[in-house]
Scaffold this motif. Structure first.
Motif, short mmCIF file in Angstrom:
data_model
loop_
_atom_site.label_atom_id
_atom_site.label_comp_id
_atom_site.label_asym_id
_atom_site.label_seq_id
_atom_site.Cartn_x
_atom_site.Cartn_y
_atom_site.Cartn_z
N UNK A 3 55.66 23.37 19.73
CA UNK A 3 54.67 22.39 19.30
C UNK A 3 55.13 21.01 19.76
N UNK A 4 54.17 20.11 19.98
CA UNK A 4 54.53 18.73 20.32
C UNK A 4 55.17 18.08 19.09
N UNK A 5 55.84 16.97 19.31
CA UNK A 5 56.48 16.26 18.19
C UNK A 5 55.44 15.80 17.17
N UNK A 6 54.31 15.34 17.66
CA UNK A 6 53.24 14.86 16.76
C UNK A 6 52.69 16.02 15.94
N UNK A 10 52.92 16.52 11.79
CA UNK A 10 51.76 16.77 10.92
C UNK A 10 51.95 18.07 10.14
N UNK A 11 52.40 19.13 10.82
CA UNK A 11 52.65 20.42 10.14
C UNK A 11 53.64 20.23 9.00
N UNK A 12 54.75 19.57 9.27
CA UNK A 12 55.79 19.38 8.24
C UNK A 12 55.24 18.61 7.04
N UNK A 25 49.06 26.28 5.80
CA UNK A 25 48.73 25.63 7.07
C UNK A 25 48.92 26.65 8.17
N UNK A 26 47.82 27.10 8.74
CA UNK A 26 47.87 28.10 9.80
C UNK A 26 48.31 27.47 11.11
N UNK A 27 47.72 26.32 11.46
CA UNK A 27 48.05 25.68 12.73
C UNK A 27 47.55 24.25 12.74
N UNK A 28 48.16 23.45 13.60
CA UNK A 28 47.73 22.08 13.85
C UNK A 28 47.74 21.88 15.36
N UNK A 29 46.68 21.31 15.88
CA UNK A 29 46.59 20.96 17.30
C UNK A 29 46.12 19.53 17.43
N UNK A 30 46.66 18.82 18.40
CA UNK A 30 46.15 17.51 18.77
C UNK A 30 45.60 17.68 20.18
N UNK A 31 44.28 17.53 20.32
CA UNK A 31 43.62 17.79 21.60
C UNK A 31 42.69 16.65 21.97
N UNK A 32 42.32 16.63 23.24
CA UNK A 32 41.34 15.66 23.70
C UNK A 32 41.95 14.43 24.31
N UNK A 33 41.13 13.42 24.43
CA UNK A 33 41.51 12.18 25.09
C UNK A 33 42.65 11.47 24.36
N UNK A 71 50.09 8.54 9.79
CA UNK A 71 49.51 7.84 10.93
C UNK A 71 50.08 8.38 12.26
N UNK A 72 49.76 9.64 12.58
CA UNK A 72 50.43 10.33 13.68
C UNK A 72 50.06 9.88 15.10
N UNK A 73 48.87 9.32 15.25
CA UNK A 73 48.44 8.88 16.58
C UNK A 73 47.96 7.43 16.50
N UNK A 74 48.27 6.65 17.52
CA UNK A 74 47.81 5.26 17.50
C UNK A 74 46.30 5.18 17.68
N UNK A 75 45.68 4.29 16.96
CA UNK A 75 44.24 4.10 17.11
C UNK A 75 43.42 5.14 16.37
N UNK A 76 42.20 5.31 16.84
CA UNK A 76 41.25 6.21 16.19
C UNK A 76 41.47 7.66 16.60
#
Length: 165
Positions: A3-6, A10-12, A25-33, A71-76
């Motif tokens: 998994x990525x660090x981000x 979030x999972x932890x 918590x089955x899974x967490x993904x950060x996808x997209x732009x 606040x795992x990702x900067x911005x929206x």
């Protein structure tokens, strides 16, 4: 599972509260732009039971609070909370053990040769999972070599009709 660090952050954070909230918590993904990603959180009941839409909606509030708090990702970003669905991701050794005998699609972190494999989970323990591949051969994958693994859903559109031959 890799998994990525981000995603792991979030999972932890979510797993620290999930049990007391009656969720897993089955899974967490950060996808997209990069500028406006989507954070996907898949949950089920603490004992592995499916959740209704109303139950998922009820869990969304605390999941949102936890994710906002770190606040795992900067911005929206967009937060999606859902059940795992039929193509359920497998993330932990206990997931592979639980779904032993089921068909799956697995992607490895391999930098050489083949990366995608399909087959039946023949065996799983705390360190690795063995797949019986579609050609009948078997391969064992250490969990730290697995980038992604999802169950292969089985659709039965014909169904059984009682009393019909």
């Amino acid at each position: 599972m890799v998994k990525s660090k981000v995603e792991q952050l979030i999972i932890d954070a979510l797993e620290a509260q999930a049990l007391e909230k009656g969720a897993d918590i089955v899974d967490v993904e950060v996808v997209g732009a990069t500028k406006a990603p989507t954070v996907r959180v898949r949950i089920e009941g603490a004992d592995g039971e499916s959740l209704t839409l109303d139950e998922v909606t009820a869990h969304t509030s605390w999941v949102s609070d936890v994710v906002e708090g770190i606040d795992p990702v900067p911005g929206a970003y967009t937060l999606e909370v859902s059940s795992p669905g039929m193509a359920r991701p497998l993330r932990r050794p206990q997931d592979f053990v639980r779904f032993c005998g089921e068909d799956c699609q697995l992607t490895t972190t391999s930098t050489e040769g083949r990366k995608k494999f399909g087959g039946r989970i023949a065996q799983a323990d705390d360190h690795a999972a063995t797949l019986e591949l579609e050609d009948g051969s078997t391969m064992t994958f250490a969990y730290d070599e697995i980038k992604k693994c999802v169950l292969k859903p089985v659709y039965d559109f014909k169904g059984s009709k009682e009393g019909k031959n």
